[in-house]
Design a protein around this motif. Structure first.
Motif, PDB file in Angstrom:
ATOM      1  N   GLU A   1       0.557  -1.350   0.151  1.00 52.40           N
ATOM      2  CA  GLU A   1       0.391  -0.241   0.086  1.00 52.40           C
ATOM      3  C   GLU A   1       1.089   1.707   0.317  1.00 52.40           C
ATOM      4  O   GLU A   1       0.615   2.107  -0.354  1.00 52.40           O
ATOM      5  CB  GLU A   1      -1.086   0.205   1.118  1.00 52.40           C
ATOM      6  N   SER A   2       2.646   0.575   0.329  1.00 57.55           N
ATOM      7  CA  SER A   2       3.194   2.134   0.530  1.00 57.55           C
ATOM      8  C   SER A   2       3.956   2.587  -0.808  1.00 57.55           C
ATOM      9  O   SER A   2       4.789   1.725  -0.745  1.00 57.55           O
ATOM     10  CB  SER A   2       4.085   2.177   1.691  1.00 57.55           C
ATOM     11  N   ILE A   3       3.381   3.708  -1.207  1.00 60.86           N
ATOM     12  CA  ILE A   3       5.162   3.683  -2.097  1.00 60.86           C
ATOM     13  C   ILE A   3       5.937   3.812  -1.400  1.00 60.86           C
ATOM     14  O   ILE A   3       6.816   4.166  -3.300  1.00 60.86           O
ATOM     15  CB  ILE A   3       3.777   5.552  -3.516  1.00 60.86           C
ATOM     16  N   ARG A   4       5.883   4.217  -0.476  1.00 60.47           N
ATOM     17  CA  ARG A   4       7.482   4.641  -0.103  1.00 60.47           C
ATOM     18  C   ARG A   4       8.756   3.552  -0.459  1.00 60.47           C
ATOM     19  O   ARG A   4       9.727   3.727  -0.188  1.00 60.47           O
ATOM     20  CB  ARG A   4       7.575   5.402   1.008  1.00 60.47           C
ATOM     21  N   ASP A   5       7.896   2.803  -0.601  1.00 55.51           N
ATOM     22  CA  ASP A   5       8.827   1.361  -0.525  1.00 55.51           C
ATOM     23  C   ASP A   5       9.380   1.134  -1.588  1.00 55.51           C
ATOM     24  O   ASP A   5      10.498  -0.001  -1.814  1.00 55.51           O
ATOM     25  CB  ASP A   5       8.189   0.172   0.115  1.00 55.51           C
ATOM     26  N   PHE A   6       8.591   1.570  -2.450  1.00 64.01           N
ATOM     27  CA  PHE A   6       9.136   1.705  -3.967  1.00 64.01           C
ATOM     28  C   PHE A   6       9.975   2.567  -4.807  1.00 64.01           C
ATOM     29  O   PHE A   6      10.024   2.855  -5.987  1.00 64.01           O
ATOM     30  CB  PHE A   6       7.640   1.423  -5.357  1.00 64.01           C
ATOM     31  N   ILE A   7      10.292   3.776  -4.010  1.00 58.21           N
ATOM     32  CA  ILE A   7      11.446   4.912  -3.727  1.00 58.21           C
ATOM     33  C   ILE A   7      12.658   5.078  -3.338  1.00 58.21           C
ATOM     34  O   ILE A   7      12.607   4.110  -2.527  1.00 58.21           O
ATOM     35  CB  ILE A   7      10.544   5.746  -3.726  1.00 58.21           C
ATOM     36  N   ALA A   8      13.591   4.838  -4.562  1.00 56.30           N
ATOM     37  CA  ALA A   8      14.648   4.694  -4.166  1.00 56.30           C
ATOM     38  C   ALA A   8      15.261   5.600  -2.438  1.00 56.30           C
ATOM     39  O   ALA A   8      15.745   4.670  -1.984  1.00 56.30           O
ATOM     40  CB  ALA A   8      15.980   4.787  -4.744  1.00 56.30           C
ATOM     41  N   PHE A   9      15.263   6.490  -3.030  1.00 55.35           N
ATOM     42  CA  PHE A   9      14.780   8.317  -1.616  1.00 55.35           C
ATOM     43  C   PHE A   9      14.096   8.381  -1.704  1.00 55.35           C
ATOM     44  O   PHE A   9      14.218   9.496  -1.850  1.00 55.35           O
ATOM     45  CB  PHE A   9      16.649   8.329  -2.128  1.00 55.35           C
ATOM     46  N   PRO A  10      12.764   7.971  -0.740  1.00 55.31           N
ATOM     47  CA  PRO A  10      11.595   8.732  -0.796  1.00 55.31           C
ATOM     48  C   PRO A  10      12.093   9.785   0.666  1.00 55.31           C
ATOM     49  O   PRO A  10      12.840   9.700   1.309  1.00 55.31           O
ATOM     50  CB  PRO A  10      11.257   7.693   0.148  1.00 55.31           C
ATOM     51  N   LYS A  11      11.356  10.806   0.562  1.00 64.34           N
ATOM     52  CA  LYS A  11      11.028  11.605   2.259  1.00 64.34           C
ATOM     53  C   LYS A  11       9.994  11.100   3.246  1.00 64.34           C
ATOM     54  O   LYS A  11       9.336  10.598   2.777  1.00 64.34           O
ATOM     55  CB  LYS A  11      10.313  13.207   1.222  1.00 64.34           C
ATOM     56  N   ASN A  12      10.112  11.763   3.898  1.00 65.73           N
ATOM     57  CA  ASN A  12       9.233  11.254   5.367  1.00 65.73           C
ATOM     58  C   ASN A  12       7.850  12.282   5.096  1.00 65.73           C
ATOM     59  O   ASN A  12       7.820  13.158   4.471  1.00 65.73           O
ATOM     60  CB  ASN A  12       9.967  11.788   6.414  1.00 65.73           C
ATOM     61  N   ASN A  13       7.126  12.169   5.827  1.00 60.64           N
ATOM     62  CA  ASN A  13       6.129  13.259   5.661  1.00 60.64           C
ATOM     63  C   ASN A  13       6.231  14.324   5.933  1.00 60.64           C
ATOM     64  O   ASN A  13       4.784  15.597   5.832  1.00 60.64           O
ATOM     65  CB  ASN A  13       4.657  12.379   7.583  1.00 60.64           C
ATOM     66  N   SER A  14       7.415  15.263   6.625  1.00 61.12           N
ATOM     67  CA  SER A  14       7.383  16.394   6.718  1.00 61.12           C
ATOM     68  C   SER A  14       8.232  17.048   5.829  1.00 61.12           C
ATOM     69  O   SER A  14       9.046  17.917   5.627  1.00 61.12           O
ATOM     70  CB  SER A  14       8.436  16.902   7.901  1.00 61.12           C
ATOM     71  N   GLY A  15       8.316  16.206   4.618  1.00 60.23           N
ATOM     72  CA  GLY A  15       8.623  16.692   2.876  1.00 60.23           C
ATOM     73  C   GLY A  15      10.908  16.627   3.338  1.00 60.23           C
ATOM     74  O   GLY A  15      11.257  17.281   3.131  1.00 60.23           O
ATOM     75  N   ARG A  16      10.955  15.635   4.410  1.00 57.36           N
ATOM     76  CA  ARG A  16      12.709  15.770   4.897  1.00 57.36           C
ATOM     77  C   ARG A  16      12.962  14.692   4.057  1.00 57.36           C
ATOM     78  O   ARG A  16      12.404  13.465   3.972  1.00 57.36           O
ATOM     79  CB  ARG A  16      12.337  15.943   6.541  1.00 57.36           C
ATOM     80  N   ASP A  17      13.853  14.350   3.634  1.00 63.55           N
ATOM     81  CA  ASP A  17      15.116  13.665   3.276  1.00 63.55           C
ATOM     82  C   ASP A  17      16.010  13.275   4.495  1.00 63.55           C
ATOM     83  O   ASP A  17      16.920  14.090   4.637  1.00 63.55           O
ATOM     84  CB  ASP A  17      15.974  13.792   2.179  1.00 63.55           C
ATOM     85  N   THR A  18      16.012  12.699   5.661  1.00 66.24           N
ATOM     86  CA  THR A  18      16.590  12.328   6.803  1.00 66.24           C
ATOM     87  C   THR A  18      18.314  12.171   6.119  1.00 66.24           C
ATOM     88  O   THR A  18      18.748  12.596   6.884  1.00 66.24           O
ATOM     89  CB  THR A  18      15.927  11.958   7.710  1.00 66.24           C
ATOM     90  N   MET A  19      18.643  11.368   5.493  1.00 68.99           N
ATOM     91  CA  MET A  19      20.066  11.075   4.938  1.00 68.99           C
ATOM     92  C   MET A  19      20.611  11.940   5.030  1.00 68.99           C
ATOM     93  O   MET A  19      21.021  12.338   5.806  1.00 68.99           O
ATOM     94  CB  MET A  19      19.345   9.826   4.090  1.00 68.99           C
ATOM     95  N   LEU A  20      19.704  13.098   4.050  1.00 75.50           N
ATOM     96  CA  LEU A  20      20.615  14.159   3.768  1.00 75.50           C
ATOM     97  C   LEU A  20      20.883  15.284   4.580  1.00 75.50           C
ATOM     98  O   LEU A  20      21.452  15.995   4.401  1.00 75.50           O
ATOM     99  CB  LEU A  20      19.805  14.615   2.123  1.00 75.50           C
ATOM    100  N   ASP A  21      19.731  14.790   5.355  1.00 78.10           N
ATOM    101  CA  ASP A  21      19.359  16.286   6.243  1.00 78.10           C
ATOM    102  C   ASP A  21      18.447  16.908   5.416  1.00 78.10           C
ATOM    103  O   ASP A  21      19.430  19.058   5.265  1.00 78.10           O
ATOM    104  CB  ASP A  21      20.087  16.123   7.747  1.00 78.10           C
ATOM    105  N   ALA A  22      17.825  17.136   4.226  1.00 75.31           N
ATOM    106  CA  ALA A  22      17.648  17.967   3.606  1.00 75.31           C
ATOM    107  C   ALA A  22      15.717  18.814   3.328  1.00 75.31           C
ATOM    108  O   ALA A  22      15.694  17.105   3.904  1.00 75.31           O
ATOM    109  CB  ALA A  22      17.434  18.146   2.445  1.00 75.31           C
ATOM    110  N   PRO A  23      15.250  19.679   3.474  1.00 79.45           N
ATOM    111  CA  PRO A  23      15.642  20.642   2.887  1.00 79.45           C
ATOM    112  C   PRO A  23      17.215  21.161   3.659  1.00 79.45           C
ATOM    113  O   PRO A  23      16.580  20.503   5.499  1.00 79.45           O
ATOM    114  CB  PRO A  23      14.374  21.469   3.203  1.00 79.45           C
ATOM    115  N   GLY A  24      17.875  22.032   3.905  1.00 79.52           N
ATOM    116  CA  GLY A  24      18.907  22.487   5.205  1.00 79.52           C
ATOM    117  C   GLY A  24      18.616  24.368   4.839  1.00 79.52           C
ATOM    118  O   GLY A  24      17.701  24.235   3.809  1.00 79.52           O
ATOM    119  N   SER A  25      19.539  25.481   5.743  1.00 77.15           N
ATOM    120  CA  SER A  25      19.790  26.146   5.241  1.00 77.15           C
ATOM    121  C   SER A  25      20.271  27.071   4.161  1.00 77.15           C
ATOM    122  O   SER A  25      21.331  25.998   3.609  1.00 77.15           O
ATOM    123  CB  SER A  25      20.004  26.810   6.947  1.00 77.15           C
TER     124      SER A  25
END
Lengths: 609, 609
Positions: B568-592
């Motif tokens: 049911e989850s598209i996130r499992d099918f995206i190599a580098f997805p974002k979380n529910n706040s639109g963040r990429d926690t691996m990159l720590d993006a977005p940033g200042s």
């Protein structure tokens, strides 16, 4: 269904069939009570014949150029066959037709040689795209895309999409940034390339990755740059340089075969960066023709040039050569009889600001075996012959010599070589010559900041032999004047560029895959440990969990298409390009946005000063 | 070359060959002086045998999990064959090996059932991507991509890239915007879809276009939404709805065949939007199971429901039904003997805030032919039988009835139907049922603005019969209370959604291609002539130069992959997805970003309030 066939497919074998076509009215010709219409679609042109019975209908609903119509009729054999058209054996005797949409007169003629200027064609790009010339370009682009994907697929590469909203890591080119509404005051960046992601995919074990992907660089636009451009981006694990060169020679040869029907069965030449610079003045030499540079005198990378020439210059009293850092020559075949007017014009050419030389010296290697130069006052004929021999000149050659500061002179000589190649018709658009340039310097010295910068990017590995040099030395440059003698200046990168007809069409490298070496690299670039962690902590982290040796390459897709299509301009190969101010004049973008949007994004415009 | 073979390819036929493998250490097992290592790469796992002679070397260079090693040895037949592994017949007797890179202990186990939570796995996505489960998803994604491209290519579609830096035209979802440095104070927008570009390409005569393309929407993220997502985007010229449905039935069937090895040879059912809403409470019904909604009483689109039921309610004294706008029922097969506890739990289920009903009424259609309900006080057994008959219930069914306001009740009934289908195991992940939903309303009424909004988008054409209704009527809504009786409320769109197992996987429409009708549409949406020209002048202009009839579709690539992969989850099918706040926690993006970057872009952050 609006049609039973396209305008490109009917042949004599279809005679007597009742067919329906739909398309654009290309031309209308009337002969008495008969009207001929050439109907065009993506697939071709078919001649329609509107007979006497349709006269009144045509009066009621007159057709015009670029009208979209649907017409039904019977395929008949033509009396006047047109062998230049694939559908030239037949025409359609129309029984019924309908105008699907009218067209006003286009702002320029939709023909191969259009009367529309650049600006007009860009504003009405949707009409420009109808022109055969542009359509062929986009078709070629698709063919390249398809060919590359097929080759990569057959070689076990996987297309994996990487994100577009990433993190800004100012280094090299400027990022386009995207304010985040959900994270106020923070910004995403658009990727300049998927570099770190494809490396992470190698760490993840994906082994062979590719993507045909948009990249973004917010740089001032020169003639042939676009703020958004496309790369064929590839990465492989468990490979050394040789493996990558082999794999991507295969790719480019496949593209030549699929797209140009050229069996490129020559060995692709390999040249070190040093040799390219020395012999062509350029790191992307056009090797469709020889005319190599003779290094009479040089300081390039510690070279000195030809001793005999240097001593000749010393004894000549010709200060221009004797005082010059660098004296370079090319021997232009068959031009010894250039008129004074022609040599004067060449002198003016090298003095143009883009080239920036102070003058040009020439030596004629006359067909009678004599030598004559523009500096006969300083060099007797025997000296001229010596110089000619050093240059490897032959009877009938015109030797052109430039002298001055190393960098400018080398660049100018390269430009002059290309110009002479062009004038002599040696740069044929239908001839393709590939070349690998190898062993680039890993670092360049940034004078203004007194530090090293990465020539390729900070993820490029040194050549295996040079890794100990990098690890074993402190990157600090104590004496800026002597940076060339720093051990780092001689470290070569495990990098490679693919050059086609004097254009870099692809470039890549074997990557660093050990945390320690990557940290040393960031250190060498003057990045603090903190900054490195902040920007690339994820990559340094990834290298600790079992990173395989890997490397890759990225092809500039727009440029590759342009060169295969015989053009210098990538813009002709992009469906909706931007102009030199980064504007899409058709959309009128960029544009202002609502105050509401700004507020939501927690940004405001800077008050005009 | 780091390897002669991959870890997935050696078989009994390779016995006695000397091979070199490279990969990750999956497991290490020691038996006395012998060490077995399972070596993993993208292609599989091969067992390595380190014999007695390597003991001291292994002591010096001990191996660890996830270490990257290279090992050379001879392929030998195993004594203990492993039939569950493709390479299970052989192992490699190692002669030499090298550690290419070490690995520290990963923060979670890299196995199918990992102990890593969502956040941890996202932060270390490059390790998560090593897990088989995720790898299979990305491989499926690539297979779908490849299959779609091949099908479209064979059907004469051309991949044409459209721009990413376009113009913001706030309408529908929020745009991500990109400040332009070269055009200070102006912004690009990232495309929500290439809609207008693909239409322009049709005007340009490209006939059949496709693209697998990233799109961007700056919306608040719900569980299954991503700020950047991928569409398979297609457009065709000279087509009516039927042509598009046929073409893309072919596409999805091809994908089933290529990716799932399923020959989907059933006719794909077609259902009007009205029927979907009436019988399933939902415009994307899951038709893997029946359990249709019985409209006992309704006000949906002017319907009234079942007269006999309504009259029963009137006479029953059961105010809940009698006062309700809408009373809907589903008959759940084989559940007549649900315990009181079970029906209570279902009642609690419909009262949850996400569902929002006040209660649930049930009727048991007992296997002995009797009826029993939770409202026996109000309905005698004969009335219950009547209701059961109206619902089409069978012996053994449990009828569940919801009552309340039309919209909420319908939605709740749909949710309840899906929940009961789930509980009864009727929604099998390995069963796939496709459906076209047709004839959507062209407009929706926006109460807060008292205007029409486009249900699909403003480029969707009305059904051919309804074009005169649209052209012939003034869109103004004089009396908001009676908007339903405005002629525009009944205009149906020439649009279609493809639904798979209750999920919209694709949607599209036949487009407007006449300037006049497009202007009428903008007018209907409350856009002034000026605003329409400012935002979409290029499209209105294009329609004047010979625009062909055209239409298209876009598939939600992420979702399509997820459903084909049984998730049911598209996130499992995206190599580098974002979380529910639109963040990429691996990159720590977005940033200042730097002050310098802001200054160059002529923007500043809003002072914190």
């Amino acid at each position: 269904m609006y049609r039973t066939h396209t305008c490109g497919e009917l042949r004599a074998t279809n005679v007597n069939q009742v067919v329906t076509l739909a398309g654009w009215v290309q031309t209308i010709r009337k002969f008495g009570s008969i009207t001929f219409v050439d109907l065009r679609d993506r697939y071709g042109i078919t001649q329609l014949l509107f007979g006497e019975s349709l006269i009144s209908l045509l009066d009621e609903q007159p057709l015009g150029r670029e009208y979209v119509i649907q017409a039904t009729g019977t395929v008949v054999e033509r009396t006047n066959k047109n062998p230049n058209m694939l559908t030239g054996d037949i025409e359609i005797e129309i029984q019924t037709f309908a105008i699907l949409n009218k067209a006003v007169t286009p702002p320029f003629t939709i023909q191969d040689d259009t009367d529309g200027g650049d600006d007009l064609r860009m504003k009405y790009r949707y009409l420009d795209l109808r022109r055969n010339a542009v359509k062929r370009n986009l078709q070629l682009r698709y063919a390249v895309n398809r060919s590359a994907r097929n080759y990569l697929h057959e070689n076990n590469f996987m297309d994996i999409e990487t994100p577009f909203l990433i993190k800004s890591t100012p280094e090299g080119a400027r990022d386009f940034v995207v304010p985040s509404r959900m994270n106020p005051g923070q910004f995403y960046a658009l990727p300049q390339s998927p570099q770190t992601f494809k490396q992470l995919l190698m760490v993840s074990g994906y082994d062979r990755y590719y993507q045909v992907v948009k990249c973004f660089r917010d740089e001032d636009l020169r003639a042939d740059r676009q703020p958004e451009f496309t790369q064929i981006d590839c990465e492989m694990s468990f490979v050394a340089q040789e493996d990558i060169l082999n794999m991507f020679e295969g790719l480019i040869k496949q593209i030549f075969l699929d797209v140009k029907n050229i069996d490129y069965n020559q060995t692709i030449e390999r040249m070190t960066w040093n040799d390219a610079m020395l012999h062509y003045g350029n790191d992307k030499p056009d090797i469709r023709f020889e005319m190599k540079v003779a290094n009479l005198k040089t300081v390039f990378e510690g070279e000195t040039g030809n001793a005999a020439a240097t001593s000749l210059f010393e004894n000549s009293g010709f200060k221009v050569f004797n005082d010059a850092e660098t004296v370079l020559a090319i021997s232009v075949p068959g031009c010894s009889e250039y008129t004074r007017k022609q040599t004067d014009e060449l002198t003016e050419w090298v003095k143009r600001p883009q080239i920036g030389m102070n003058g040009l010296v020439y030596i004629r290697c006359n067909t009678d075996g004599t030598y004559k130069s523009s500096v006969d006052k300083f060099f007797d004929e025997s000296s001229l012959k010596t110089l000619a021999d050093i240059c490897g000149a032959k009877v009938g050659d015109l030797i052109l010599i430039l002298a001055g500061r190393e960098e400018r002179t080398r660049k100018a000589t390269s430009e002059l070589r290309l110009e002479m190649g062009e004038r002599l018709g040696l740069r044929r658009k239908d001839e393709f010559k590939l070349l690998w340039v190898l062993d680039f310097p890993l670092f360049e010295y940034a004078e203004d900041e007194n530090r090293w910068v990465a020539r390729h990017h900070p993820f490029t590995a040194p050549k295996p032999d040079h890794i100990p040099v990098m690890i074993g030395n402190d990157p600090t440059i104590n004496n800026p004047a002597e940076y060339l003698s720093h051990p780092y200046a001689n470290i070569k990168a495990n990098a490679y560029d693919m050059v086609l007809n004097g254009n870099e069409i692809g470039g890549g490298s074997i990557r660093i895959y050990q945390r320690e070496l990557q940290e040393k690299m960031f250190d060498a670039l003057g990045m603090s440990r903190e900054e490195a962690l902040h920007k690339f902590g994820f990559l340094l982290g990834a290298f600790e969990y079992g990173a395989p040796p890997h490397g890759g390459i990225a092809f500039g897709f727009d440029r590759l298409c342009a060169i295969l299509g015989g053009s210098e301009s990538i813009r002709d190969f992009i469906a909706f390009p931007k102009n030199n101010s980064g504007r899409d004049t058709m959309l009128d973008a960029p544009g202002s946005i609502d105050e509401k949007q700004l507020t939501e994004l927690c940004i405001q415009l800077q008050p005009t000063q």
